[in-house]
Design a protein around this motif. Structure first.
Motif, PDB file in Angstrom:
ATOM      1  N   LEU A 360       0.845  -0.924  -0.138  1.00 21.82           N
ATOM      2  CA  LEU A 360      -0.084   0.097   0.055  1.00 21.82           C
ATOM      3  C   LEU A 360       0.892   1.030   0.123  1.00 21.82           C
ATOM      4  O   LEU A 360       1.676   1.434   0.806  1.00 21.82           O
ATOM      5  CB  LEU A 360      -0.786  -0.086   1.278  1.00 21.82           C
ATOM      6  N   ASN A 361       0.535   2.192  -0.885  1.00 18.63           N
ATOM      7  CA  ASN A 361       1.630   3.340  -1.068  1.00 18.63           C
ATOM      8  C   ASN A 361       0.881   4.535  -0.125  1.00 18.63           C
ATOM      9  O   ASN A 361      -0.263   4.533  -0.097  1.00 18.63           O
ATOM     10  CB  ASN A 361       1.222   3.714  -2.550  1.00 18.63           C
ATOM     11  N   GLY A 362       1.779   5.193   0.363  1.00 24.55           N
ATOM     12  CA  GLY A 362       1.574   6.326   1.311  1.00 24.55           C
ATOM     13  C   GLY A 362       0.719   6.206   2.603  1.00 24.55           C
ATOM     14  O   GLY A 362       0.276   7.109   3.144  1.00 24.55           O
ATOM     15  N   ALA A 373      -6.506   6.015  12.689  1.00 22.09           N
ATOM     16  CA  ALA A 373      -7.678   5.763  12.160  1.00 22.09           C
ATOM     17  C   ALA A 373      -7.989   5.725  10.672  1.00 22.09           C
ATOM     18  O   ALA A 373      -8.704   4.908  10.037  1.00 22.09           O
ATOM     19  CB  ALA A 373      -8.824   6.790  12.930  1.00 22.09           C
ATOM     20  N   ALA A 374      -7.264   7.022  10.068  1.00 22.47           N
ATOM     21  CA  ALA A 374      -7.446   7.172   8.701  1.00 22.47           C
ATOM     22  C   ALA A 374      -6.626   6.126   7.937  1.00 22.47           C
ATOM     23  O   ALA A 374      -6.971   5.605   6.764  1.00 22.47           O
ATOM     24  CB  ALA A 374      -7.070   8.589   8.303  1.00 22.47           C
ATOM     25  N   GLY A 375      -5.627   5.793   8.598  1.00 26.11           N
ATOM     26  CA  GLY A 375      -4.938   4.596   8.028  1.00 26.11           C
ATOM     27  C   GLY A 375      -5.514   3.472   7.801  1.00 26.11           C
ATOM     28  O   GLY A 375      -5.454   2.612   6.966  1.00 26.11           O
ATOM     29  N   LEU A 378      -8.207   3.037   5.269  1.00 27.63           N
ATOM     30  CA  LEU A 378      -7.396   2.909   3.884  1.00 27.63           C
ATOM     31  C   LEU A 378      -7.098   1.604   3.823  1.00 27.63           C
ATOM     32  O   LEU A 378      -7.301   0.927   2.765  1.00 27.63           O
ATOM     33  CB  LEU A 378      -6.099   3.627   3.814  1.00 27.63           C
ATOM     34  N   LEU A 379      -6.713   0.804   4.820  1.00 30.38           N
ATOM     35  CA  LEU A 379      -6.312  -0.857   4.816  1.00 30.38           C
ATOM     36  C   LEU A 379      -7.689  -1.376   4.348  1.00 30.38           C
ATOM     37  O   LEU A 379      -7.463  -2.315   3.864  1.00 30.38           O
ATOM     38  CB  LEU A 379      -5.523  -1.061   6.179  1.00 30.38           C
ATOM     39  N   ARG A 380      -8.703  -0.906   5.217  1.00 31.83           N
ATOM     40  CA  ARG A 380     -10.061  -1.693   5.059  1.00 31.83           C
ATOM     41  C   ARG A 380     -10.321  -1.538   3.521  1.00 31.83           C
ATOM     42  O   ARG A 380     -10.820  -2.596   2.944  1.00 31.83           O
ATOM     43  CB  ARG A 380     -11.123  -1.284   5.874  1.00 31.83           C
TER      44      ARG A 380
END
Length: 484
Positions: A360-362, A373-375, A378-380
């Motif tokens: 996953l980039n970034g 929480a934002a990360g 993104l993973l979800r």
């Protein structure tokens, strides 16, 4: 010796309570009521309770025998007569009404069951027989009444009735599902197979799979308890019994075949886990105990089956198993499962096999600037994309192997299949980015294909190297520093 002396001797020595009585006043009372127009004696007595007492007072005791004195605990006949109000309690009123009705109807020889009490207050359940003696039918001045003490048998019947009610209550109110069934038809079918010379029953079932269905059709459900109705969403017993095919279907056939195997080998007590269905279609995981009841081993005509709903337990076990093999955030397979699957495919995989390495980039920049929480969000999203992308590939293992690292193992896939998967991931990822405005989802990917177990490790390395090269290009083009 005169006949009167003989009668007196027999009367006194009789082993049953005998009462010689005079009912002539009762007959006179009845005659007067008839003259007044009374037709229904029972209604006449119930209209005025004092009339029943008047009838009882019309009965005159002339003589009782020794067994009567002994049975009622009296020293003399006069003592017994003086205490008749204790002997005839309120319990006998209903019985006396029936007896008076018989006499009113002209029945001069009849039996009844009633309750008397000894002078000490002990209850006596008695069978009473009343007979107007021959030659006295017109006046009722000589009536022989015999009393048989049936207290012991009444107590036994009462205890039996209590035991039956107690057993029925235990059955109906049991917190587990209970079924009483008749397997005699099943036994007849199996006995016929054995009599035909069959010894290998399992092979017989393999060759004749319809035999299992025939046996299932022979089971007769005799009774079920209240918990069963609730467990299987049935309105009543008739509905449940009439819809057995909706309950015992699907996986139940295979487990019933194993049950027949156990019965063939004489196992009349069995425990197993099976699957049934409620009448609303809901699947129920069940712990079943099967037992041919004692005394019915020869015919199997009474079988008790208890069912415990273990659906919640099985769901909990499945969830724990899921947690052990899946990443809770992305719902992809976890690293432990990936390692096991990689070893399994290496040993027995379908060749060729392709590996797609992804990163996953970034993610670090999102965690640092927007929070974890934002990360995690993104993973979800990565999990959603990869799950959708792998749907059309049977046997694929899509796993999260690290914080921002993912890998796909594709058995039976060549380079074209791996490239197709990556293209599909790119397309789904583009749609995902349109659905989730804001942070753009981006994956660096690399693939490699191997054709033998000895090539697997090198293929993984090539896929990783290609992925890292693409990741380096991504950061170069975006002007981001991967370390920040």
């Amino acid at each position: 010796m005169s006949s009167s002396t003989d009668f007196q001797g027999l009367f006194d020595a009789a082993p049953i309570s005998l009462w010689l009585e005079d009912y002539s006043q009762l007959k006179q009372l009845f005659d007067s009521w008839r003259a007044e127009g009374v037709e229904d004696l029972e209604s006449h007595l119930r209209a005025d309770p004092t009339r029943l007492s008047t009838c009882i007072r019309c009965l005159k005791v002339l003589q009782v025998n020794q067994q009567t004195l002994q049975q009622f605990g009296a020293e003399t006949q006069q003592e017994l007569i003086d205490a008749l109000d204790k002997v005839f309690s309120d319990d006998i009123e209903q019985g006396m009404v029936r007896e008076f009705q018989m006499l009113w109807d002209g029945v001069l020889d009849f039996s009844n069951q009633s309750v008397n009490y000894t002078l000490s207050g002990q209850r006596l359940d008695i069978r009473i027989h009343v007979r107007v003696l021959p030659g006295h039918e017109s006046r009722w001045d000589r009536v022989m009444v015999s009393l048989q003490d049936i207290s012991a048998s009444v107590r036994d019947l009462r205890q039996l009735s209590f035991s039956e009610r107690y057993a029925r209550s235990l059955f109906e109110l049991s917190p587990v599902s209970l079924w009483v069934e008749d397997f005699s038809g099943v036994k007849e079918l199996m006995d016929a197979v054995r009599a035909s010379g069959i010894q290998d029953f399992r092979t017989f079932l393999d060759v004749h799979p319809d035999f299992v269905s025939r046996c299932m059709a022979k089971i007769r459900v005799l009774d079920v308890n209240q918990h069963t109705l609730a467990m299987f969403a049935a309105r009543d017993k008739d509905e449940l019994i009439s819809r057995q095919d909706d309950v015992f279907r699907g996986e139940m056939r295979a487990s019933f075949a194993e049950q027949l195997m156990d019965l063939w080998h004489g196992k009349l007590h069995q425990v197993r886990e099976v699957v049934n269905y409620a009448l609303d279609g809901e699947l129920i995981n069940i712990h079943m105990q099967f037992a041919v009841m004692p005394g019915h081993e020869a015919a199997w005509d009474r079988v008790l089956v208890s069912l415990v709903d273990i659906t919640a337990r099985r769901k909990a076990e499945a969830y724990l198993e899921y947690l052990g093999t899946h990443d809770s955030l992305t719902r992809l397979r976890n690293r432990a499962y990936y390692n096991e699957e990689l070893n399994r495919m290496t040993r027995r995989g379908v060749w060729p096999m392709s590996i797609v390495a992804m990163d996953l980039n970034g993610l670090k920049q999102v965690n640092d600037s927007q929070g974890h929480a934002a990360g995690d969000a993104l993973l979800r999203r990565v999990g959603e994309v990869l799950t959708k992308a792998g749907e059309e590939l049977p046997g694929i293992c899509m796993a999260r192997t690290g914080g921002d690292e993912f890998v796909a193992l594709i058995p039976g896939a060549d380079e074209r299949a791996a490239q197709h998967l990556m293209s599909r991931i790119e397309n789904i990822m583009e749609l995902n980015n349109q659905f989730y405005p804001g942070q753009k989802l981006s994956l660096s990917m690399g693939y490699a294909t191997c054709k033998a177990p000895a090539e697997v490790e090198a293929a993984i390395h090539r896929a990783d190297q290609l992925m890292f090269r693409n990741k380096k290009d991504f950061y170069a083009e975006s002007g981001l520093d991967r370390r920040q």
